[in-house]
Design an enzyme around this catalytic site. Structure first.
Site, PDB file in Angstrom:
ATOM      1  N   HIS A  10      -8.962 -39.067  -9.587  1.00  0.00           N
ATOM      2  CA  HIS A  10      -9.894 -39.859  -8.785  1.00  0.00           C
ATOM      3  C   HIS A  10      -9.836 -39.464  -7.311  1.00  0.00           C
ATOM      4  O   HIS A  10      -8.832 -38.928  -6.820  1.00  0.00           O
ATOM      5  CB  HIS A  10      -9.585 -41.347  -8.932  1.00  0.00           C
ATOM      6  CG  HIS A  10      -8.213 -41.729  -8.441  1.00  0.00           C
ATOM      7  ND1 HIS A  10      -7.922 -41.899  -7.105  1.00  0.00           N
ATOM      8  CD2 HIS A  10      -7.057 -41.952  -9.122  1.00  0.00           C
ATOM      9  CE1 HIS A  10      -6.653 -42.222  -6.969  1.00  0.00           C
ATOM     10  NE2 HIS A  10      -6.101 -42.257  -8.174  1.00  0.00           N
ATOM     11  N   GLU A  88      -3.136 -44.945 -14.703  1.00  0.00           N
ATOM     12  CA  GLU A  88      -2.038 -44.435 -13.892  1.00  0.00           C
ATOM     13  C   GLU A  88      -0.710 -44.983 -14.407  1.00  0.00           C
ATOM     14  O   GLU A  88      -0.660 -46.006 -15.105  1.00  0.00           O
ATOM     15  CB  GLU A  88      -2.265 -44.844 -12.426  1.00  0.00           C
ATOM     16  CG  GLU A  88      -1.176 -44.449 -11.444  1.00  0.00           C
ATOM     17  CD  GLU A  88      -0.917 -42.954 -11.380  1.00  0.00           C
ATOM     18  OE1 GLU A  88      -0.406 -42.399 -12.382  1.00  0.00           O
ATOM     19  OE2 GLU A  88      -1.196 -42.346 -10.333  1.00  0.00           O
TER      20      GLU A  88
END
Length: 212
Positions: A10, A88
């Site tokens: 990202h 994550e």
């Protein structure tokens, strides 16, 4: 048959900017992060890349990055599959803490071990080994079969979930993966052989200005 797999971390998030441990917390992208994602999409489009399916995590920063990349490529309506397996790494008690504050509290060496060792988790959180234990089965069972069938696949995720994939794709050891940094908004373009190993790898040069 083309077996294309593109990994993209990202773009910069608000917590990246503030140097906070993020993990499963859900901040938005910064303006720079939005620009990074759009730039990645422009670069992929300039390479003639098109996707058949995209995968992303359950966290907004990865989802937003994925949608911006596809939008820049003219593929805004592409099938996009979200799954928390790509989230994550969970930083546990470190989540939301400033990295400098964490070093003051626990010491440089301990925080470095939590961040960079393969199998030592922070309190209440995941190690990279733990992260890989959920990422890799999802990759093997769900993502890889689509790549091997000839579909062109985008995975927009996070630094540590992607490190787990890169470790396998690039044949890295648990020691060498410790020093690997995956930059925000920089696509890693893999082409795979019939035996699922890597035929080629291309990385966007951060110094290339795609507006020129």
């Amino acid at each position: 048959m083309e077996r294309l797999l593109v990994l993209a971390r990202h773009g910069q998030s608000e917590w990246n900017l503030k140097k906070l441990f993020t993990g499963w917390r859900d901040p938005e992208l910064t303006e720079l992060g939005i620009d990074e994602a759009r730039r990645a999409g422009r670069w992929l489009k300039s390479q003639g890349t098109q996707f058949d399916v995209a995968f992303t995590s359950n966290l907004r920063r990865a989802q937003h990055t994925c949608s911006l990349i596809l939008e820049e490529m003219g593929q805004g309506g592409l099938e996009t599959i979200r799954n928390e397996a790509l989230n994550e790494r969970d930083y546990g008690d470190l989540s939301g803490l400033n990295k400098d504050d964490a070093r003051e509290r626990w010491g440089d060496a301990q925080v470095h071990e939590w961040r960079r060792s393969y199998d030592v988790p922070p309190p209440g959180g995941e190690s990279l080994k733990d992260t890989a234990a959920r990422v890799l089965p999802y990759y093997i069972q769900t993502i890889l079969p689509r790549v091997m069938s000839g579909e062109r696949v985008l995975v927009a995720a996070h630094g540590n979930s992607l490190r787990a994939l890169v470790m396998v794709l690039d044949g890295m050891t648990t020691k060498t993966i410790a020093s690997l940094e995956i930059a925000t908004g920089i696509p890693l373009v893999y082409r795979l052989k019939a035996d699922t190993t890597v035929e080629s790898k291309t990385v966007l040069d951060k110094d290339i200005d795609q507006d020129d």
